[in-house]
Motif scaffolding. Structure first.
Motif, PDB file in Angstrom:
ATOM      1  N   PRO A 231      18.424 -44.721  28.279  1.00  0.00           N
ATOM      2  CA  PRO A 231      18.795 -43.321  28.740  1.00  0.00           C
ATOM      3  C   PRO A 231      19.900 -42.994  27.913  1.00  0.00           C
TER       4      PRO A 231
ATOM      5  N   TYR B 121      -6.314 -44.093  38.122  1.00  0.00           N
ATOM      6  CA  TYR B 121      -5.410 -45.264  37.968  1.00  0.00           C
ATOM      7  C   TYR B 121      -5.047 -45.875  39.291  1.00  0.00           C
TER       8      TYR B 121
ATOM      9  N   LYS C  90       3.763 -42.490  37.529  1.00  0.00           N
ATOM     10  CA  LYS C  90       4.227 -41.212  37.614  1.00  0.00           C
ATOM     11  C   LYS C  90       3.805 -40.514  36.355  1.00  0.00           C
TER      12      LYS C  90
ATOM     13  N   ILE D   1      22.731 -44.003  35.007  1.00  0.00           N
ATOM     14  CA  ILE D   1      21.592 -43.334  34.431  1.00  0.00           C
ATOM     15  C   ILE D   1      21.541 -42.118  34.611  1.00  0.00           C
TER      16      ILE D   1
ATOM     17  N   ALA E 286       7.586 -47.212  32.810  1.00  0.00           N
ATOM     18  CA  ALA E 286       6.408 -48.490  32.809  1.00  0.00           C
ATOM     19  C   ALA E 286       6.263 -48.644  34.537  1.00  0.00           C
ATOM     20  N   PRO E 287       4.846 -49.218  34.623  1.00  0.00           N
ATOM     21  CA  PRO E 287       3.885 -49.115  33.867  1.00  0.00           C
ATOM     22  C   PRO E 287       3.132 -47.833  33.726  1.00  0.00           C
ATOM     23  N   GLY E 288       3.598 -46.752  34.295  1.00  0.00           N
ATOM     24  CA  GLY E 288       2.729 -45.481  33.857  1.00  0.00           C
ATOM     25  C   GLY E 288       2.250 -44.621  35.030  1.00  0.00           C
TER      26      GLY E 288
ATOM     27  N   GLU F 236      10.448 -45.838  28.545  1.00  0.00           N
ATOM     28  CA  GLU F 236      10.626 -47.309  28.934  1.00  0.00           C
ATOM     29  C   GLU F 236      11.522 -48.300  28.143  1.00  0.00           C
TER      30      GLU F 236
ATOM     31  N   ILE G 143      12.694 -51.093  28.502  1.00  0.00           N
ATOM     32  CA  ILE G 143      12.317 -52.563  28.310  1.00  0.00           C
ATOM     33  C   ILE G 143      11.236 -52.715  27.509  1.00  0.00           C
TER      34      ILE G 143
ATOM     35  N   ARG H 195       7.855 -54.060  28.734  1.00  0.00           N
ATOM     36  CA  ARG H 195       7.165 -53.357  29.589  1.00  0.00           C
ATOM     37  C   ARG H 195       6.476 -52.074  29.089  1.00  0.00           C
TER      38      ARG H 195
ATOM     39  N   ASP I  38      12.395 -42.509  38.074  1.00  0.00           N
ATOM     40  CA  ASP I  38      11.924 -43.424  39.089  1.00  0.00           C
ATOM     41  C   ASP I  38      12.819 -44.578  38.696  1.00  0.00           C
ATOM     42  N   ALA I  39      13.939 -44.695  39.675  1.00  0.00           N
ATOM     43  CA  ALA I  39      14.786 -45.425  39.301  1.00  0.00           C
ATOM     44  C   ALA I  39      14.719 -47.107  39.406  1.00  0.00           C
TER      45      ALA I  39
ATOM     46  N   ARG J  45      24.107 -48.599  38.968  1.00  0.00           N
ATOM     47  CA  ARG J  45      23.309 -48.173  37.851  1.00  0.00           C
ATOM     48  C   ARG J  45      22.256 -47.186  37.721  1.00  0.00           C
TER      49      ARG J  45
HETATM   50  N1  SAM Z   1       7.590 -45.028  36.882  1.00  0.00           N
HETATM   51  C1  SAM Z   1       6.780 -46.010  36.950  1.00  0.00           C
HETATM   52  C2  SAM Z   1       5.754 -45.944  37.547  1.00  0.00           C
HETATM   53  O1  SAM Z   1       5.563 -45.078  38.231  1.00  0.00           O
HETATM   54  O2  SAM Z   1       4.509 -46.676  37.068  1.00  0.00           O
HETATM   55  C3  SAM Z   1       7.801 -47.351  37.683  1.00  0.00           C
HETATM   56  C4  SAM Z   1       9.297 -47.439  37.157  1.00  0.00           C
HETATM   57  S1  SAM Z   1      10.215 -48.636  37.976  1.00  0.00           S
HETATM   58  C5  SAM Z   1      10.400 -48.190  39.662  1.00  0.00           C
HETATM   59  C6  SAM Z   1      11.510 -48.497  37.147  1.00  0.00           C
HETATM   60  C7  SAM Z   1      11.550 -48.777  35.612  1.00  0.00           C
HETATM   61  O3  SAM Z   1      12.942 -48.654  35.190  1.00  0.00           O
HETATM   62  C8  SAM Z   1      11.022 -50.191  35.116  1.00  0.00           C
HETATM   63  O4  SAM Z   1      10.053 -49.998  34.523  1.00  0.00           O
HETATM   64  C9  SAM Z   1      12.158 -50.978  34.500  1.00  0.00           C
HETATM   65  O5  SAM Z   1      11.960 -51.609  33.491  1.00  0.00           O
HETATM   66  C10 SAM Z   1      12.918 -49.541  33.911  1.00  0.00           C
HETATM   67  N2  SAM Z   1      14.465 -49.901  33.847  1.00  0.00           N
HETATM   68  C11 SAM Z   1      15.110 -51.096  34.182  1.00  0.00           C
HETATM   69  N3  SAM Z   1      16.599 -51.055  33.849  1.00  0.00           N
HETATM   70  C12 SAM Z   1      16.496 -49.807  33.473  1.00  0.00           C
HETATM   71  C13 SAM Z   1      17.892 -48.953  32.863  1.00  0.00           C
HETATM   72  N4  SAM Z   1      19.160 -49.564  33.042  1.00  0.00           N
HETATM   73  N5  SAM Z   1      17.555 -47.615  32.556  1.00  0.00           N
HETATM   74  C14 SAM Z   1      16.339 -47.073  32.746  1.00  0.00           C
HETATM   75  N6  SAM Z   1      15.207 -47.984  33.005  1.00  0.00           N
HETATM   76  C15 SAM Z   1      15.623 -48.880  33.335  1.00  0.00           C
END
Ligand code: SAM
Length: 452
Positions: free
Chosen positions: A159, A78, A113, A209, A109-111, A131, A133, A136, A175-176, A205
């Motif tokens: 959430p 990955y 973690k 969450i 997303a995208p995966g 996820e 969205i 995504r 992973d906010a 936000r």
């Molecule tokens: N953990 C992912 C990785 O390692 O590939 C990356 C995550 S990225 C930092 C944050 C994710 O939170 C995004 O995919 C986004 O769409 C989602 N997100 C956006 N708003 C959100 C919300 N209000 N509650 C939860 N997740 C949200």
């Protein structure tokens, strides 16, 4: 690259921040890194320097065109930013039980973690990758299919939908969504869009969450909170907010000095956090912390169910699997999935509450004389090694991945997995005088393949 003055001002009071090396690093290119799949890595022809905090992480000397490597499509590795692979080290330090865990990766997303966590779990543990969205969630699902673990399910929920699962999860990774300053070197848009007002919005936000998700964590369960923001409002201030709102215990993680990671503590409650500053640690900006819940959830999840009898499906589809302690479930009118037998109760509970994109391992569907196998089986780590397969060259593999004619010569008929370096890529069905390519259309490589 000109960094926002307001951000620099906030960082000047953060422990370990060295403005000179930080500015210098932001004029340099990013490093490329990959994390190898522990069970598929022998199929990867990739070499690099070991990332010290991750057993499968490698820094690459240059960035290849990953799309043109069939091993990438087969899930042998990955492509992941090095700092965020520190999650493995935090996990190994903080997660003490290993069997039968229920884990939620809330913002998945995208995966990156999720695929890391999936490789750390035993098969009777369950990982829900969520996820919110929808658009995504598609790429998340693809990456999880490629990684191939049956115990990694995918949901697409807000959430707040998890609030009702009182005390269900052992570990929740958040992973906010954040203001993204840690990614300035990788993504010019993150720099262009950065504002202090957005930092404040993200911080609010993040609290929302955490409020939504907190009830679903067990007593002594763990929240692993991470951002790719340098702003203390999204990092240490959030830790102080959690510790001030709930009953918690901070988890300290041992780190080696030469890793260049900065161990910080939140100003008020002295919660431990780990910061990655480009110029000090070899990676992009990242923050992570592990927090243990020290209170009993107010509602508790109850776990009662009657096992279902699916012996007919077992007869038809059981040959696809290398494992036998599974339960077969009907996914929709025509298709069936396998889940670990240990997770049947979880499925019966969760199916009513969540929007599932993937449950266990999709197996496919019965037809009059045949079983039509799902694409997922070809990439699964639980697929039977005895399934008919054809080993192909790199050129043939790329043709398959483009859904083009491969000019295959095979005497066998029926469903066969196309394998490159022993990595399943997808299915073909060989007929009398042709072979049909069953790679799903949305998995097709779209770029032109240069002549070699
Ligand atoms: N953990 C992912 C990785 O390692 O590939 C990356 C995550 S990225 C930092 C944050 C994710 O939170 C995004 O995919 C986004 O769409 C989602 N997100 C956006 N708003 C959100 C919300 N209000 N509650 C939860 N997740 C949200």
């Amino acid at each position: 690259m000109k960094l926002p003055e307001q951000l620099l001002q906030d960082l000047r009071s953060v422990k370990g921040f060295d403005e000179l090396s930080f500015q210098k690093a932001h004029q340099e290119p990013v490093t490329t890194s990959v994390r190898l799949h522990p069970l598929k890595k022998s199929g990867a022809d990739i070499a690099g320097d070991q990332i010290p905090w991750n057993s499968n992480g490698l820094y690459l000397a240059e960035r290849p065109v990953f799309t043109l490597d069939p091993a990438f499509h087969g899930g042998a590795y990955y492509v992941q930013e090095a700092s965020s692979m520190f999650l493995e080290h935090v996990w190994k330090s903080a997660v003490t039980d290993t069997e039968g865990l229920r884990v939620l990766d809330l913002c998945a997303a995208p995966g990156g973690k999720s695929t890391l966590i999936a490789s750390l779990l035993t098969p009777n543990s369950l990982l829900i990758s969520n996820e919110v969205i929808r658009s995504r969630a598609t790429i998340l699902e693809e990456n999880i299919v490629r990684w191939g673990y049956t115990n990694n399910w995918v949901t697409c929920n807000d959430p707040r939908d998890f609030t009702k699962l009182g005390g269900y999860f052992d570990v929740i990774v958040i992973d906010a969504p954040c203001s993204g300053s840690g990614l300035f070197r990788k993504d010019q848009n993150a720099l262009r869009d950065w504002t202090q007002a957005n930092v404040e919005l993200c911080s609010a936000r993040q609290q929302r969450i955490l409020t939504d998700i907190w009830p679903s964590l067990k007593e002594n369960g763990l929240i692993i909170y991470a951002t790719c923001s340098f702003s203390p409002q999204e990092d240490e201030a959030i830790l102080d907010w959690i510790a001030g709102t709930y009953s918690t215990e901070s988890v300290q993680v041992d780190i080696k000095e030469d890793w260049g990671i900065v161990a910080t503590q939140s100003p008020e409650h002295k919660m431990h956090g780990y910061r990655f500053f480009p110029g000090k640690a070899k990676g992009e900006g990242f923050f992570i912390s592990a927090i243990r819940k020290k209170e009993i959830p107010s509602t508790l999840f109850l776990h009662r169910f009657k096992p279902q009898n699916m012996s007919k499906i077992q007869q038809q589809a059981g040959h696809l699997l290398a494992i036998d302690s599974v339960q077969y479930i009907q996914h929709d009118k025509e298709s069936y999935n396998a889940i670990a037998a240990a997770h049947e109760g979880d499925w019966l509970l969760l199916q009513k509450l969540f929007y599932f994109r993937r449950v266990g391992l999709p197996l496919g569907s019965p037809s009059v004389k045949d079983w039509i196998p799902a694409h997922d089986v070809a990439l699964s780590t639980d697929a039977s090694p005895d399934l008919p397969a054809i080993d192909v060259t790199r050129e043939q593999a790329l043709k398959f991945l483009k859904r083009e004619d491969m000019n295959l010569e095979s005497d066998s008929r029926g469903w066969q997995i196309i394998k490159f370096n022993n990595l399943g890529l997808g299915w073909i069905k060989s007929l009398q005088n042709r072979a049909n390519n069953h790679l799903p259309k949305n998995w097709r490589i779209r770029m032109d393949i240069p002549e070699s």
